[in-house]
Motif scaffolding. Structure first.
Motif, short mmCIF file in Angstrom:
data_model
loop_
_atom_site.label_atom_id
_atom_site.label_comp_id
_atom_site.label_asym_id
_atom_site.label_seq_id
_atom_site.Cartn_x
_atom_site.Cartn_y
_atom_site.Cartn_z
N LEU A 144 14.54 41.83 40.94
CA LEU A 144 15.46 42.28 39.90
C LEU A 144 16.39 43.38 40.39
O LEU A 144 17.60 43.35 40.12
CB LEU A 144 14.66 42.75 38.69
CG LEU A 144 15.48 43.10 37.44
CD1 LEU A 144 16.27 41.88 36.96
CD2 LEU A 144 14.57 43.61 36.33
N VAL A 145 15.85 44.39 41.08
CA VAL A 145 16.68 45.53 41.50
C VAL A 145 17.80 45.10 42.45
O VAL A 145 18.97 45.45 42.22
CB VAL A 145 15.80 46.64 42.12
CG1 VAL A 145 16.68 47.73 42.75
CG2 VAL A 145 14.90 47.26 41.05
N MET A 183 28.16 38.10 45.61
CA MET A 183 27.95 37.07 44.60
C MET A 183 27.02 35.97 45.12
O MET A 183 26.15 35.48 44.40
CB MET A 183 29.29 36.47 44.17
CG MET A 183 29.18 35.24 43.28
SD MET A 183 28.27 35.54 41.74
CE MET A 183 29.44 36.59 40.87
N THR A 184 27.19 35.60 46.39
CA THR A 184 26.36 34.54 46.96
C THR A 184 24.90 34.96 46.99
O THR A 184 24.01 34.20 46.57
CB THR A 184 26.84 34.20 48.38
OG1 THR A 184 28.20 33.73 48.32
CG2 THR A 184 25.98 33.11 48.99
N VAL A 185 24.63 36.16 47.50
CA VAL A 185 23.24 36.62 47.61
C VAL A 185 22.69 37.04 46.26
O VAL A 185 21.62 36.60 45.84
CB VAL A 185 23.13 37.78 48.63
CG1 VAL A 185 21.68 38.28 48.69
CG2 VAL A 185 23.60 37.34 50.00
N GLY A 191 19.74 35.38 41.63
CA GLY A 191 19.86 35.04 40.21
C GLY A 191 18.88 33.94 39.80
O GLY A 191 18.13 34.10 38.83
N PRO A 192 18.84 32.81 40.51
CA PRO A 192 17.86 31.78 40.19
C PRO A 192 16.41 32.24 40.32
O PRO A 192 15.54 31.78 39.58
CB PRO A 192 18.19 30.67 41.20
CG PRO A 192 19.65 30.83 41.45
CD PRO A 192 19.87 32.31 41.45
N GLU A 201 12.40 28.28 35.28
CA GLU A 201 13.33 27.34 35.90
C GLU A 201 14.30 28.11 36.78
O GLU A 201 14.78 29.19 36.41
CB GLU A 201 14.12 26.56 34.85
CG GLU A 201 13.27 25.63 33.98
CD GLU A 201 12.78 24.41 34.74
OE1 GLU A 201 13.35 24.11 35.82
OE2 GLU A 201 11.85 23.75 34.26
N TYR A 202 14.63 27.53 37.95
CA TYR A 202 15.56 28.20 38.85
C TYR A 202 16.99 28.19 38.32
O TYR A 202 17.72 29.16 38.46
CB TYR A 202 15.53 27.54 40.23
CG TYR A 202 14.30 27.86 41.04
CD1 TYR A 202 14.11 29.12 41.59
CD2 TYR A 202 13.31 26.88 41.23
CE1 TYR A 202 12.97 29.41 42.33
CE2 TYR A 202 12.17 27.17 41.97
CZ TYR A 202 12.00 28.44 42.51
OH TYR A 202 10.88 28.73 43.23
N TRP A 203 17.38 27.07 37.71
CA TRP A 203 18.78 26.92 37.28
C TRP A 203 18.84 26.14 35.97
O TRP A 203 18.32 25.02 35.90
CB TRP A 203 19.59 26.21 38.36
CG TRP A 203 21.06 26.16 38.06
CD1 TRP A 203 21.75 25.15 37.45
CD2 TRP A 203 22.02 27.19 38.32
NE1 TRP A 203 23.08 25.47 37.33
CE2 TRP A 203 23.28 26.72 37.86
CE3 TRP A 203 21.94 28.46 38.91
CZ2 TRP A 203 24.43 27.49 37.97
CZ3 TRP A 203 23.10 29.21 39.02
CH2 TRP A 203 24.33 28.73 38.55
#
Length: 288
Positions: A144-145, A183-185, A191-192, A201-203
């Motif tokens: 999360l961090v 944004m990618t990382v 994020g997922p 769920e991942y997405w």
């Protein structure tokens, strides 16, 4: 040098304004208001998100010596359940009433009734929508961090890239790479992982569901990927198209970012749960 400092100040100011706006909107942030007693207003913050480790304790200010009572009225969200009533109790100096714990993505809708020295109150006021609280599984700080940190970097450096396209084009590629990488990382990888930890769920965005947060992230990633593809890594003789692409990506990102967080997110379908379906298999997403 002064020009670059001023651009940074403007970028940080705009980013902070966007973050403050998003922090104060959306369906998971606390419901805030005031109760009046003895001519003074006392602020309350009512939960709209809680972890599945225990039942969410809804808390009100306590007025010692007052003729004061309050009742928590609740039921499962979007069901025909009867309203359950639970009186607030003084607990370790806090005036609280607990909601029952639910599986991840389970939601409880609630409102509060009561009186202070014979003067009745209702939270929210009659005619307003009831408060909705959503449960989520705990998410490790190790995920999360960095996710939150990188998303903050995205909005700051994304706005900085957009301002560079207008005021300082020599640096716009540098900040575009930073925004896209963050944004990618932070968005497309971490994020997922956050979503998986919280709701299983991942997405749950396009093309698998209607989760606004996942779809927002996808849109922002695509516009920065497109901007980076257009501008490349070396300056061009004519930079008008490159500058327009970066400015456009920054504007789209900002508009999308301002859409309240967690709208259209994971919601437990209690009809399916009542039919005996495992709660993990009864989660839906999209506009409600």
């Amino acid at each position: 040098m002064i020009k670059k400092v001023l651009i940074w100040v403007l970028a940080i100011f705009l980013a902070l304004a966007a973050m403050i706006y998003q922090r104060s909107t959306g369906p998971t942030y606390e419901y805030k208001g005031y109760l009046e007693h003895a001519g003074e207003a006392y602020k309350y913050k009512l939960l709209r998100s809680h972890e599945t480790t225990d039942g969410a304790k809804i808390e009100l200010p306590y007025f010692e010596g007052a003729n004061y009572e309050a009742t928590l009225n609740y039921k499962r969200y979007q069901t025909e359940d009867a309203i359950t009533k639970l009186d607030f109790q003084l607990e370790d100096g806090r005036f609280v009433a607990p909601l029952p714990v639910q599986p991840a993505a389970g939601k409880m809708e609630y409102f509060i009734t009561g009186s202070i020295n014979g003067k009745p109150f209702t939270i929210p006021e009659e005619g307003e929508d009831r408060i909705v609280l959503r449960y989520k599984d705990p998410v490790s700080d190790f995920i999360l961090v960095p996710h939150v940190t990188l998303m903050i970097i995205v909005i700051i450096f994304g706005i900085r890239a957009g301002l560079s396209a207008v005021l300082d084009p020599g640096t716009m590629r540098r900040w575009t790479v930073v925004a896209f990488s963050a944004m990618t990382v932070g968005g497309m990888i971490l994020g997922p992982l956050v979503q998986k930890s919280a709701f299983g769920e991942y997405w749950t965005g396009f093309p698998f569901g209607g989760d606004f947060t996942d779809n927002k992230m996808l849109i922002m990633w695509v516009v920065w990927a497109l901007a980076l593809a257009i501008i490349g890594f070396k300056p061009k003789k004519k930079e008008n198209i490159s500058r327009a692409a970066v400015l456009g990506a920054a504007l789209v990102m900002t508009v999308v970012y301002l859409i309240p967080h967690s709208m259209g997110g994971s919601t437990l379908d209690y009809d399916k749960v009542d039919q005996g379906i495992d709660p993990k298999e009864a989660i839906r997403t999209g506009a409600e």
